[in-house]
Design an enzyme around this catalytic site. Structure first.
Site, PDB file in Angstrom:
ATOM      1  N   TYR A  36     -58.555  49.085 134.552  1.00  0.00           N
ATOM      2  CA  TYR A  36     -57.950  50.080 133.487  1.00  0.00           C
ATOM      3  C   TYR A  36     -56.881  49.422 132.526  1.00  0.00           C
ATOM      4  O   TYR A  36     -57.038  49.718 131.362  1.00  0.00           O
ATOM      5  CB  TYR A  36     -57.114  51.175 134.339  1.00  0.00           C
ATOM      6  N   LYS A  49     -56.960  49.179 128.061  1.00  0.00           N
ATOM      7  CA  LYS A  49     -56.042  49.522 127.323  1.00  0.00           C
ATOM      8  C   LYS A  49     -55.741  48.417 126.252  1.00  0.00           C
ATOM      9  O   LYS A  49     -55.354  48.747 125.030  1.00  0.00           O
ATOM     10  CB  LYS A  49     -55.101  49.968 127.839  1.00  0.00           C
TER      11      LYS A  49
END
Length: 238
Positions: A161, A165
């Site tokens: 994750y 980003k």
């Protein structure tokens, strides 16, 4: 054609996305609710309309070229152009059994996360770009996280994750550079640690608080900042 400004919010059926849709509706936008699940999409549109906002649903799976192309055509038929794109759809990926520990990282899990969090943003942005180019003051807001900040390194160890980003931040800068000579302003927003499904609803900030920075960047003046990373308090280090 519709004279009201129109905003597309991806992943707008719940959480921060739905809060952004409400806030943009409050700001006077017609809101296109982009979501995969038809029942949840219809429910979100109903909630927005009950609140007095002008909204319509758009079937949109950001991981599908076919779905994204169809969504772009649907928006074009409905309103002719687009003024704001909020790329909000995102996933955390699996977090069980060390799959996001970098030393035991599940590569397939990384691919799945990137497919939504990065490739999905590129897919939607490029499909929607011709509609944004018809607007007088188009804005693109990519919803990121300070977990993707190489400087801050916040949050738990999520090695699928967080890097997704980081890459989203980097691709946003590339868009901003490419579009520097146009009226399309592109930035990255961090909503903070918000109580949503992603956080198990165990976080100090509400979705409405998380939506504030997205709406601010969606309504920047024509001389506003470009290719930058913000939360509601100001710039965030990369």
């Amino acid at each position: 054609m519709n004279t009201k400004q129109t905003a597309l919010v991806t992943g707008a059926n719940k959480g921060i996305g739905l809060a952004i849709a409400h806030a943009l509706g409050e700001a006077g936008f017609r809101v296109a609710v982009g979501a995969r699940d038809s029942a949840r999409r219809d429910d979100a549109v109903s909630q927005l309309r009950v609140a007095g906002h002008d909204a319509f649903g758009v079937a949109l799976d950001v991981t599908s070229d076919v779905s994204v192309a169809a969504a772009a055509r649907e928006i074009e038929q409905e309103v002719g152009s687009l003024d704001v794109l909020v790329n909000n759809a995102g996933i955390a990926g699996r977090i069980d059994d060390g799959v996001q520990n970098p030393t035991t990282l599940d590569i397939d899990n990384v691919r799945t996360v990137l497919e939504t969090n990065v490739f999905g943003v590129v897919r939607v942005t490029n499909a929607i770009l011709p509609l944004l180019q018809r607007s007088q003051s188009p804005r693109i807001v990519n919803m990121s996280s300070d977990m993707g900040s190489l400087t801050l390194q916040t949050g738990p160890m999520l090695a699928a994750y967080a890097p997704s980003k980081t890459m989203l931040n980097a691709i946003t800068v590339q868009y901003a550079r490419q579009l520097a000579g146009t009226n399309i302003i592109v930035n990255v927003a961090c909503p903070g640690f918000v109580a949503t499904d992603f956080t198990g609803h165990n976080a100090p900030r509400t979705p409405e608080e998380g939506a504030v920075i997205a709406v601010k960047l969606a309504t920047l003046p024509d001389d506003g900042p470009r290719g930058s990373f913000f939360n509601e308090d100001g710039p965030i280090p990369w």
